[in-house]
Each structure stands twice: as C-alpha cells, then as structure tokens.
Design a protein around this motif. Structure first.
Motif, PDB file in Angstrom:
ATOM      1  N   THR A   1       0.858  -1.185   0.000  1.00 12.82           N
ATOM      2  CA  THR A   1       0.000   0.000   0.000  1.00 12.82           C
ATOM      3  C   THR A   1       0.897   1.238   0.000  1.00 12.82           C
ATOM      4  OG1 THR A   1      -0.091   0.104   2.420  1.00 12.82           O
ATOM      5  CG2 THR A   1      -1.808  -1.185   1.314  1.00 12.82           C
ATOM      6  N   PRO A   2       0.353   2.400  -0.322  1.00  8.03           N
ATOM      7  CA  PRO A   2       1.185   3.611  -0.299  1.00  8.03           C
ATOM      8  C   PRO A   2       1.530   4.022   1.128  1.00  8.03           C
ATOM      9  CG  PRO A   2      -1.089   4.172  -0.771  1.00  8.03           C
ATOM     10  CD  PRO A   2      -1.009   2.675  -0.808  1.00  8.03           C
ATOM     11  N   GLU A   3       2.605   4.775   1.248  1.00  5.96           N
ATOM     12  CA  GLU A   3       2.995   5.312   2.547  1.00  5.96           C
ATOM     13  C   GLU A   3       2.072   6.474   2.925  1.00  5.96           C
ATOM     14  OE1 GLU A   3       6.758   7.724   4.614  1.00  5.96           O
ATOM     15  OE2 GLU A   3       6.837   7.091   2.498  1.00  5.96           O
ATOM     16  N   ILE A   4       1.593   6.450   4.155  1.00  8.61           N
ATOM     17  CA  ILE A   4       0.813   7.575   4.666  1.00  8.61           C
ATOM     18  C   ILE A   4       1.783   8.648   5.148  1.00  8.61           C
ATOM     19  CG2 ILE A   4      -0.825   8.338   6.420  1.00  8.61           C
ATOM     20  CD1 ILE A   4      -1.988   5.509   6.400  1.00  8.61           C
ATOM     21  N   LEU A   5       1.715   9.823   4.572  1.00  3.89           N
ATOM     22  CA  LEU A   5       2.628  10.911   4.913  1.00  3.89           C
ATOM     23  C   LEU A   5       2.125  11.710   6.111  1.00  3.89           C
ATOM     24  CD1 LEU A   5       3.463  12.106   1.297  1.00  3.89           C
ATOM     25  CD2 LEU A   5       4.781  10.559   2.754  1.00  3.89           C
ATOM     26  N   TRP A   6       0.851  12.055   6.097  1.00  3.86           N
ATOM     27  CA  TRP A   6       0.232  12.735   7.227  1.00  3.86           C
ATOM     28  C   TRP A   6      -1.275  12.733   7.061  1.00  3.86           C
ATOM     29  CZ3 TRP A   6      -2.444  17.016   5.501  1.00  3.86           C
ATOM     30  CH2 TRP A   6      -1.964  17.652   4.352  1.00  3.86           C
ATOM     31  N   HIS A   7      -1.955  12.977   8.160  1.00  2.00           N
ATOM     32  CA  HIS A   7      -3.417  13.032   8.146  1.00  2.00           C
ATOM     33  C   HIS A   7      -3.881  14.150   9.057  1.00  2.00           C
ATOM     34  CE1 HIS A   7      -7.490  11.353   9.625  1.00  2.00           C
ATOM     35  NE2 HIS A   7      -7.676  12.002   8.496  1.00  2.00           N
ATOM     36  N   GLU A   8      -4.566  15.102   8.472  1.00  2.00           N
ATOM     37  CA  GLU A   8      -5.180  16.187   9.233  1.00  2.00           C
ATOM     38  C   GLU A   8      -6.550  16.437   8.620  1.00  2.00           C
ATOM     39  OE1 GLU A   8      -4.363  20.850  10.474  1.00  2.00           O
ATOM     40  OE2 GLU A   8      -2.692  19.585   9.847  1.00  2.00           O
TER      41      GLU A   8
ATOM     42  N   ALA B   1      -2.801  12.613   3.287  1.00  2.00           N
ATOM     43  CA  ALA B   1      -1.709  12.715   2.317  1.00  2.00           C
ATOM     44  C   ALA B   1      -0.996  11.371   2.233  1.00  2.00           C
ATOM     45  CB  ALA B   1      -0.724  13.802   2.730  1.00  2.00           C
ATOM     46  N   ILE B   2      -0.865  10.860   1.010  1.00  2.00           N
ATOM     47  CA  ILE B   2      -0.157   9.597   0.793  1.00  2.00           C
ATOM     48  C   ILE B   2       0.894   9.781  -0.293  1.00  2.00           C
ATOM     49  CG2 ILE B   2      -2.121   8.177   1.521  1.00  2.00           C
ATOM     50  CD1 ILE B   2      -2.695   7.617  -1.435  1.00  2.00           C
ATOM     51  N   ALA B   3       1.910   8.947  -0.249  1.00  2.00           N
ATOM     52  CA  ALA B   3       2.968   9.014  -1.255  1.00  2.00           C
ATOM     53  C   ALA B   3       2.520   8.329  -2.541  1.00  2.00           C
ATOM     54  CB  ALA B   3       4.231   8.341  -0.724  1.00  2.00           C
ATOM     55  N   ALA B   4       2.977   8.851  -3.666  1.00  2.00           N
ATOM     56  CA  ALA B   4       2.687   8.230  -4.951  1.00  2.00           C
ATOM     57  C   ALA B   4       3.393   6.883  -5.053  1.00  2.00           C
ATOM     58  CB  ALA B   4       3.129   9.149  -6.087  1.00  2.00           C
ATOM     59  N   LEU B   5       2.754   5.963  -5.741  1.00  2.00           N
ATOM     60  CA  LEU B   5       3.327   4.633  -5.954  1.00  2.00           C
ATOM     61  C   LEU B   5       4.112   4.597  -7.261  1.00  2.00           C
ATOM     62  CD1 LEU B   5       0.236   2.460  -5.000  1.00  2.00           C
ATOM     63  CD2 LEU B   5       2.405   2.539  -3.751  1.00  2.00           C
ATOM     64  N   PRO B   6       5.166   3.795  -7.323  1.00  2.00           N
ATOM     65  CA  PRO B   6       5.854   3.614  -8.602  1.00  2.00           C
ATOM     66  C   PRO B   6       5.009   2.801  -9.570  1.00  2.00           C
ATOM     67  CG  PRO B   6       6.771   2.151  -6.924  1.00  2.00           C
ATOM     68  CD  PRO B   6       5.797   3.043  -6.220  1.00  2.00           C
ATOM     69  N   GLY B   7       5.305   2.932 -10.844  1.00  2.00           N
ATOM     70  CA  GLY B   7       4.589   2.177 -11.861  1.00  2.00           C
ATOM     71  C   GLY B   7       3.357   2.895 -12.351  1.00  2.00           C
ATOM     72  N   GLN B   8       2.427   2.131 -12.888  1.00  2.00           N
ATOM     73  CA  GLN B   8       1.202   2.693 -13.445  1.00  2.00           C
ATOM     74  C   GLN B   8       0.027   1.813 -13.052  1.00  2.00           C
ATOM     75  OE1 GLN B   8       1.167   2.535 -17.749  1.00  2.00           O
ATOM     76  NE2 GLN B   8       1.959   0.447 -17.814  1.00  2.00           N
ATOM     77  N   ALA B   9      -1.170   2.390 -13.135  1.00  2.00           N
ATOM     78  CA  ALA B   9      -2.374   1.630 -12.819  1.00  2.00           C
ATOM     79  C   ALA B   9      -2.604   0.544 -13.865  1.00  2.00           C
ATOM     80  CB  ALA B   9      -3.574   2.565 -12.761  1.00  2.00           C
ATOM     81  N   LEU B  10      -3.335  -0.504 -13.451  1.00  2.00           N
ATOM     82  CA  LEU B  10      -3.658  -1.582 -14.385  1.00  2.00           C
ATOM     83  C   LEU B  10      -4.406  -1.072 -15.607  1.00  2.00           C
ATOM     84  CD1 LEU B  10      -4.792  -4.657 -12.239  1.00  2.00           C
ATOM     85  CD2 LEU B  10      -2.824  -4.542 -13.780  1.00  2.00           C
ATOM     86  N   GLY B  11      -5.098   0.026 -15.466  1.00  2.00           N
ATOM     87  CA  GLY B  11      -5.807   0.571 -16.611  1.00  2.00           C
ATOM     88  C   GLY B  11      -6.851   1.576 -16.188  1.00  2.00           C
ATOM     89  N   VAL B  12      -7.708   1.937 -17.146  1.00  2.00           N
ATOM     90  CA  VAL B  12      -8.797   2.878 -16.942  1.00  2.00           C
ATOM     91  C   VAL B  12     -10.038   2.282 -17.595  1.00  2.00           C
ATOM     92  CG1 VAL B  12      -9.653   5.207 -17.413  1.00  2.00           C
ATOM     93  CG2 VAL B  12      -7.226   4.846 -16.942  1.00  2.00           C
ATOM     94  N   LEU B  13     -11.170   2.392 -16.933  1.00  2.00           N
ATOM     95  CA  LEU B  13     -12.408   1.879 -17.504  1.00  2.00           C
ATOM     96  C   LEU B  13     -12.693   2.586 -18.824  1.00  2.00           C
ATOM     97  CD1 LEU B  13     -14.811  -0.007 -17.016  1.00  2.00           C
ATOM     98  CD2 LEU B  13     -15.972   1.898 -15.898  1.00  2.00           C
ATOM     99  N   GLY B  14     -13.012   1.807 -19.830  1.00  2.00           N
ATOM    100  CA  GLY B  14     -13.304   2.352 -21.145  1.00  2.00           C
ATOM    101  C   GLY B  14     -12.135   2.377 -22.093  1.00  2.00           C
ATOM    102  N   GLU B  15     -10.942   1.988 -21.592  1.00  2.00           N
ATOM    103  CA  GLU B  15      -9.752   1.938 -22.438  1.00  2.00           C
ATOM    104  C   GLU B  15      -9.061   0.586 -22.269  1.00  2.00           C
ATOM    105  OE1 GLU B  15      -7.161   5.175 -21.533  1.00  2.00           O
ATOM    106  OE2 GLU B  15      -8.745   6.698 -21.682  1.00  2.00           O
TER     107      GLU B  15
END
Length: 248
Positions: free
Chosen positions: A46-53, A58-72
């Motif tokens: 899971t992504p790293e939680i940076l802070w919560h207020e 706020a979470i850190a971005a993950l490396p790579g790309q999403a499996l896809g997008v609906l409709g594509e």
C-alpha cells in the motif's frame, strides 16, 4: 513549485496530486479512518501515509502505473494481471477487519431501488435492465466473508512490469464477498479475467463474478450520472450491461 493535478473531484470528495504526493479531501472523516486502519492491517503493498489532518489524508505516490482505466484497453501485461490476482488472494486470505461490511438485504434493496430509477428514467431499454437484474440475483447469496478492498477499480492497482507496487483507496475496505473485488477489477475488461484468476487460484466463481458485473453497473449508474461521470461512455457500465444481452 509542483503543479496541482486534479485526479478526481465531485461533491463528496476530491483527490489532488502535488509532485509525488496525493492529497485526498473527504467530507466524511470515517472514510479516512477506515483507510488508515485498513492499510495498517493488510498483508499487501500500500502507499505510505505521509500525514493526516482531517479532512485531508496525504499519501505518497506509488511507482509504476495503474492496471488501466475503464473504457480503455489495459496497458498491463497478462503477467501483471496474474501478479495482481496473487496479491488479491493474499488480501482475501487475511484475517477479517473488526468493523462490519454491507448487509445482503441492504444490497438487495439498493438493487431494487436503482433498477426502478433506471426504468423510470428510461436511460436503457427495459429488457436490458430486466435481463441484468436477473443475472445479478446470483450475487445476492450468502457468502463466507473475506477481507475485501471494496472498491478495487483498475485505477487503484499499480504495477511496475510484472510486479504489483501497491493498492490505493481503502476507504471501502470491510468483510465482504471476495468475488465482488474480482468483479470490480475486471469490470469492462472481461478479457483479463483468465489472467487474473490464474494468479488468484482456486475458489473463484465466474458466474458470481458476472453477476457482480451486472449488479455493480446497475446500482452505480445514477450516482455516476449525478456526480459528473458518464456510465454510457464507450466501454463503461452501460456497455457492460448491454454485453450481457449477447451472452444469451
């Protein structure tokens, strides 16, 4: 200064990207509470939680790309889908979270209510709605609960090559039907189901997965329409419903 990218925004919540950080703004603090608790429990990346207020998480971005997008078409390889299946199986085999999931009777009532709305507003031919309502019945059966993500869309699973780098957006995590997760991930991407199940292993019920495709597409249509999304876009929910008519 990094540019601010609006990832998604509607009346309930918004997600912004600023550099390598995502800011999730949600008017319901319970969503962030569940998300934080779930990410601390699950045995999957899971992504790293940076802070919560509140109301911002706020979470850190993950490396790579999403499996896809609906409709594509999915840009991910069959091996990446298989890897995703293995990670999801690890999630489903994990100890259940201590909070409750959705009740079967509530899901059935929601299906009835949303089908009535679809028929009243004639957004699809009545025979398409009735046929998918029949198919959806197979999902409305007792199940042994698993730890499910609850909103496992394509855009929530990130891969780098053949490795799953993380799963985001855990605010709907709860005990539930494992087949629901598998269905949401492959909604509109039925061609990827075999690869996903190759990694997932035994126990998957294809008929129930198809039933969840119909149920999900029926119940979410009004919400999408009211929040600035188009369920009738190519490859999206209404096309999923129409495809069931071709199944015979």
């Amino acid at each position: 200064m990094d540019e601010v990218e609006v990832v998604v925004a509607h009346s309930e919540r918004a997600t912004l990207r600023v550099g390598e950080m995502f800011l999730k703004v949600d008017g319901d603090p319970a969503h962030a509470d569940v998300e934080i608790r779930a990410m601390g429990m699950v045995p999957v990346p899971t992504p790293e939680i940076l802070w919560h207020e509140a109301p911002v998480l706020a979470i850190a971005a993950l490396p790579g790309q999403a499996l896809g997008v609906l409709g594509e078409p999915s840009p991910a390889t069959p091996a990446a889908w298989t890897a995703a299946g293995g990670v999801i199986r690890t999630l489903h085999d994990a100890p259940l979270p201590p909070w409750p999931g959705q009740r079967l009777e509530d899901m059935a009532a929601e299906l009835d209510r949303e089908c009535a709305w679809l028929l009243e507003h004639a957004v699809l031919p009545a025979e398409v709605i009735h046929r998918n309502r029949e198919i959806a019945e197979a999902a409305l059966r007792p199940w042994t609960p698993s730890f499910i993500h609850g909103d496992l869309q394509l855009t929530h699973v990130f891969v780098d090559g053949e490795e799953v780098t993380g799963i985001i957006d855990w605010s709907e995590a709860a005990p539930g039907d494992a087949m629901y997760d598998l269905a949401i991930l492959t909604l509109g991407h039925e061609e990827c189901l075999d690869d996903l199940l190759a990694g997932y292993g035994s126990g998957a019920d294809r008929d129930v997965i198809r039933a969840w495709w119909s149920l999900r597409s029926l119940v979410v249509a009004r919400w999408l329409s009211e929040h600035g999304f188009d369920p009738d876009a190519p490859g999206c929910e209404f096309d999923v419903l129409r495809a069931r008519m071709e199944d015979g």
